[in-house]
Design a protein around this motif. Structure first.
Motif, PDB file in Angstrom:
ATOM      1  N   GLN A  95     -22.286 -14.708  24.915  1.00  0.00           N
ATOM      2  CA  GLN A  95     -23.698 -14.983  24.720  1.00  0.00           C
ATOM      3  C   GLN A  95     -24.452 -16.363  25.758  1.00  0.00           C
ATOM      4  OE1 GLN A  95     -21.723 -14.150  21.871  1.00  0.00           O
ATOM      5  NE2 GLN A  95     -22.651 -12.197  22.615  1.00  0.00           N
ATOM      6  N   ILE A  96     -23.322 -17.109  25.856  1.00  0.00           N
ATOM      7  CA  ILE A  96     -23.578 -18.446  26.730  1.00  0.00           C
ATOM      8  C   ILE A  96     -22.520 -18.571  27.516  1.00  0.00           C
ATOM      9  CG2 ILE A  96     -24.244 -20.955  26.779  1.00  0.00           C
ATOM     10  CD1 ILE A  96     -25.227 -20.381  23.813  1.00  0.00           C
ATOM     11  N   GLU A  97     -22.749 -19.138  28.842  1.00  0.00           N
ATOM     12  CA  GLU A  97     -21.788 -19.272  29.789  1.00  0.00           C
ATOM     13  C   GLU A  97     -22.106 -20.744  30.309  1.00  0.00           C
ATOM     14  OE1 GLU A  97     -20.943 -16.311  32.693  1.00  0.00           O
ATOM     15  OE2 GLU A  97     -21.305 -14.598  31.063  1.00  0.00           O
ATOM     16  N   ILE A  98     -21.150 -21.629  30.354  1.00  0.00           N
ATOM     17  CA  ILE A  98     -21.238 -23.190  30.812  1.00  0.00           C
ATOM     18  C   ILE A  98     -20.419 -23.320  31.934  1.00  0.00           C
ATOM     19  CG2 ILE A  98     -21.593 -25.489  30.561  1.00  0.00           C
ATOM     20  CD1 ILE A  98     -22.765 -24.869  27.747  1.00  0.00           C
ATOM     21  N   GLU A  99     -20.624 -23.510  33.243  1.00  0.00           N
ATOM     22  CA  GLU A  99     -20.046 -23.924  34.281  1.00  0.00           C
ATOM     23  C   GLU A  99     -19.528 -25.344  34.608  1.00  0.00           C
ATOM     24  OE1 GLU A  99     -20.259 -21.801  37.741  1.00  0.00           O
ATOM     25  OE2 GLU A  99     -20.244 -19.822  36.958  1.00  0.00           O
ATOM     26  N   PHE A 100     -18.305 -25.875  34.560  1.00  0.00           N
ATOM     27  CA  PHE A 100     -18.032 -27.310  34.710  1.00  0.00           C
ATOM     28  C   PHE A 100     -17.421 -27.186  36.161  1.00  0.00           C
ATOM     29  CE2 PHE A 100     -18.282 -26.713  30.380  1.00  0.00           C
ATOM     30  CZ  PHE A 100     -19.173 -28.000  29.962  1.00  0.00           C
ATOM     31  N   GLY A 101     -18.016 -27.126  37.089  1.00  0.00           N
ATOM     32  CA  GLY A 101     -17.357 -26.939  38.417  1.00  0.00           C
ATOM     33  C   GLY A 101     -16.571 -25.800  38.537  1.00  0.00           C
ATOM     34  N   ASP A 102     -15.335 -25.676  38.668  1.00  0.00           N
ATOM     35  CA  ASP A 102     -14.271 -24.392  38.859  1.00  0.00           C
ATOM     36  C   ASP A 102     -13.822 -23.871  37.094  1.00  0.00           C
ATOM     37  OD1 ASP A 102     -12.828 -26.490  38.174  1.00  0.00           O
ATOM     38  OD2 ASP A 102     -11.022 -25.706  39.290  1.00  0.00           O
ATOM     39  N   LYS A 103     -14.457 -24.498  36.261  1.00  0.00           N
ATOM     40  CA  LYS A 103     -14.209 -24.207  34.879  1.00  0.00           C
ATOM     41  C   LYS A 103     -15.434 -23.395  34.305  1.00  0.00           C
ATOM     42  CE  LYS A 103     -10.239 -27.456  34.290  1.00  0.00           C
ATOM     43  NZ  LYS A 103      -9.972 -28.479  33.203  1.00  0.00           N
ATOM     44  N   VAL A 104     -15.113 -22.434  33.651  1.00  0.00           N
ATOM     45  CA  VAL A 104     -16.288 -21.797  33.094  1.00  0.00           C
ATOM     46  C   VAL A 104     -15.908 -21.774  31.401  1.00  0.00           C
ATOM     47  CG1 VAL A 104     -17.899 -19.756  33.119  1.00  0.00           C
ATOM     48  CG2 VAL A 104     -16.688 -20.466  35.087  1.00  0.00           C
ATOM     49  N   LEU A 105     -16.863 -22.098  30.514  1.00  0.00           N
ATOM     50  CA  LEU A 105     -16.586 -22.206  29.206  1.00  0.00           C
ATOM     51  C   LEU A 105     -17.520 -20.894  28.620  1.00  0.00           C
ATOM     52  CD1 LEU A 105     -15.543 -23.125  26.407  1.00  0.00           C
ATOM     53  CD2 LEU A 105     -17.492 -24.962  26.419  1.00  0.00           C
ATOM     54  N   TYR A 106     -16.988 -19.866  27.974  1.00  0.00           N
ATOM     55  CA  TYR A 106     -17.773 -18.704  27.377  1.00  0.00           C
ATOM     56  C   TYR A 106     -17.814 -18.953  25.983  1.00  0.00           C
ATOM     57  CZ  TYR A 106     -16.501 -16.897  32.083  1.00  0.00           C
ATOM     58  OH  TYR A 106     -16.317 -16.279  33.286  1.00  0.00           O
ATOM     59  N   PHE A 107     -18.876 -18.627  25.455  1.00  0.00           N
ATOM     60  CA  PHE A 107     -19.188 -18.546  24.178  1.00  0.00           C
ATOM     61  C   PHE A 107     -19.257 -17.359  23.623  1.00  0.00           C
ATOM     62  CE2 PHE A 107     -20.396 -22.862  25.731  1.00  0.00           C
ATOM     63  CZ  PHE A 107     -20.139 -23.425  24.705  1.00  0.00           C
ATOM     64  N   ILE A 108     -18.599 -16.843  22.727  1.00  0.00           N
ATOM     65  CA  ILE A 108     -18.375 -15.354  22.467  1.00  0.00           C
ATOM     66  C   ILE A 108     -18.610 -15.115  21.102  1.00  0.00           C
ATOM     67  CG2 ILE A 108     -16.698 -13.365  22.445  1.00  0.00           C
ATOM     68  CD1 ILE A 108     -15.179 -14.751  24.750  1.00  0.00           C
ATOM     69  N   GLY A 109     -19.211 -13.978  20.778  1.00  0.00           N
ATOM     70  CA  GLY A 109     -19.509 -13.474  19.322  1.00  0.00           C
ATOM     71  C   GLY A 109     -20.486 -14.295  18.554  1.00  0.00           C
ATOM     72  N   LEU A 110     -21.619 -15.118  19.205  1.00  0.00           N
ATOM     73  CA  LEU A 110     -22.551 -15.752  18.511  1.00  0.00           C
ATOM     74  C   LEU A 110     -23.672 -15.086  17.936  1.00  0.00           C
ATOM     75  CD1 LEU A 110     -22.955 -19.130  20.856  1.00  0.00           C
ATOM     76  CD2 LEU A 110     -21.409 -18.678  18.913  1.00  0.00           C
ATOM     77  N   ARG A 111     -23.405 -13.923  17.423  1.00  0.00           N
ATOM     78  CA  ARG A 111     -24.107 -13.072  16.625  1.00  0.00           C
ATOM     79  C   ARG A 111     -24.869 -13.907  15.438  1.00  0.00           C
ATOM     80  NH1 ARG A 111     -25.826  -9.998  20.742  1.00  0.00           N
ATOM     81  NH2 ARG A 111     -24.133  -9.073  21.700  1.00  0.00           N
ATOM     82  N   LEU A 112     -24.173 -14.591  14.713  1.00  0.00           N
ATOM     83  CA  LEU A 112     -24.457 -15.277  13.715  1.00  0.00           C
ATOM     84  C   LEU A 112     -24.427 -16.764  13.947  1.00  0.00           C
ATOM     85  CD1 LEU A 112     -22.690 -13.515  10.766  1.00  0.00           C
ATOM     86  CD2 LEU A 112     -25.017 -13.245  11.264  1.00  0.00           C
TER      87      LEU A 112
END
Length: 272
Positions: A95-112
């Motif tokens: 649902q959301i992806e945030i990149e910190f340089g070479d690192k990517v933080l994925y937010f998954i399953g944010l339906r609720l």
């Protein structure tokens, strides 16, 4: 749903991974997961840094260097996953992806669940509705007993009430009741001081062991994460219907209590 141990596990790993790294890219795949228009959300984050990650109950609060906060609640089915460099992205939709340089933080399953950008004051107002933290050093045995003596109702219902105490959900409420040898439906008002003291000890033990053991979520946080989810194998009653009790051998049963599933041992756990 991720509970205190899972969110604290995430907090520790995030604190070791993303602090003070400029946010270089933001992708919003589901606008309902945020509280402001996507363009505003993205533009306000680009170039910002997370300087501190805090946990409050089942929430994570990302403190940004400009004083704002990102307030995360994963709710049912929510997960976090991080990749680095050429590592493969998660197979599930994000649902959301945030990149910190070479690192990517994925937010998954944010339906609720949600990731809201708010001010420090707004975060304080939202979180003020939560009960005290059970692992806080200020939560002494004496304070816990005093708070419990003012409460009424079934044990499990109270433990999962976020206005009473923050962070416990279905899984750890059952595990705590089992460790304390108390029936989940036992009435708080019928418990003596000794029982409440034992309950406090069980809360401290279970939550600390579960946190250090990575919680029960199965999906790892990173490709080389071998801790997350390891506590699942240590659960004594939760999701163990039909299995023998580790203390007495009686089959663990599952019932429904005020709309929630409850797992317990009918021999070891008593209603006082």
């Amino acid at each position: 749903m991720p509970e205190l141990p899972e969110m604290e596990n995430y907090r520790r790993m995030l604190s070791a991974s993303i602090l003070n790294r400029p946010i270089s890219k933001v992708i919003v795949n589901r606008e309902k997961s945020i509280n402001v228009p996507s363009a505003e959300f993205v533009s306000n984050l680009i170039g910002s840094k997370v300087i501190f990650v805090e946990r409050r109950g089942k929430h994570l609060i990302f403190h940004l260097n400009d004083g704002r906060r990102l307030l995360l609640h994963l709710m049912l089915g929510g997960l976090l996953y991080m990749t680095r460099g050429s590592e493969e992205r998660p197979s599930r939709s994000t649902q959301i992806e945030i990149e910190f340089g070479d690192k990517v933080l994925y937010f998954i399953g944010l339906r609720l669940g949600y990731l809201h950008m708010i001010s420090a004051k707004e975060a304080e107002e939202v979180l003020s509705q939560l009960g005290p933290e059970l692992l806080d050093r200020r939560m002494t045995k004496e304070r816990f007993v005093s708070l419990m003596m003012k409460r009424r109702g079934a044990l499990k219902s109270l433990l999962v009430n976020q206005h009473a105490f923050a962070g416990i959900g279905n899984c750890y409420a059952d595990e705590i009741a089992f460790d304390a040898k108390i029936h989940p439906a036992a009435k708080i008002q019928n418990m003596n001081e000794e029982t409440l003291e034992q309950l406090f000890e069980s809360i401290q033990k279970v939550l600390r062991e579960a946190t250090d053991g990575g919680g029960y979520i199965e999906m790892p946080f990173t490709e080389d994460d071998h801790l997350t989810g390891q506590y699942n194998e240590q659960c004594k009653v939760y999701d163990r219907e039909g299995e023998p009790c580790v203390r007495c051998g009686t089959e663990i049963v599952k019932v429904e209590q005020t709309g929630r599933k409850v797992f317990y041992c009918p021999t070891c756990q008593h209603e006082q």
